[in-house]
Design an enzyme around this catalytic site. Structure first.
Site, short mmCIF file in Angstrom:
data_model
loop_
_atom_site.label_atom_id
_atom_site.label_comp_id
_atom_site.label_asym_id
_atom_site.label_seq_id
_atom_site.Cartn_x
_atom_site.Cartn_y
_atom_site.Cartn_z
N TYR A 1 0.85 -1.19 0.00
CA TYR A 1 0.00 0.00 0.00
C TYR A 1 0.88 1.23 0.00
CZ TYR A 1 0.86 0.65 5.03
OH TYR A 1 1.43 0.86 6.25
N CYS A 2 0.30 2.35 -0.33
CA CYS A 2 1.02 3.62 -0.26
C CYS A 2 0.07 4.71 0.20
CB CYS A 2 1.75 3.98 -1.55
SG CYS A 2 1.05 3.51 -3.10
#
Length: 80
Positions: free
Chosen positions: A35-36
């Site tokens: 994820y970011c």
């Protein structure tokens, strides 16, 4: 800086440009969830492609860290 500001508890920070060289830091035989900062960030997609190309199980968190926070989910902050 983004990781220190807030991340999913238990998450490990490995920038996508370092991932190929640091795969051994991730446990084998588990799904790695990338994820970011936001849902539209492309780095998580790049990480999943690299993971699967290297024979690892990877998937992308549907949303990013912003959406995680807005949903009231737990966030861990690291010291500087």
């Amino acid at each position: 800086p983004e990781y220190r500001a807030g991340h999913i508890p238990g998450a490990v920070s490995i920038p996508v440009d370092e991932l190929a060289d640091r795969l051994d830091e991730l446990p084998a035989g588990v799904d790695v969830v990338a994820y970011c900062r936001g849902a539209w960030c492309l780095f998580a997609h790049d990480a999943v492609r690299l993971l699967t190309a290297r024979g690892r199980r990877g998937r992308r968190l549907v949303d990013g860290m912003l959406e995680w926070r807005l949903d009231g989910r737990p966030v861990e902050v690291s010291a500087a």
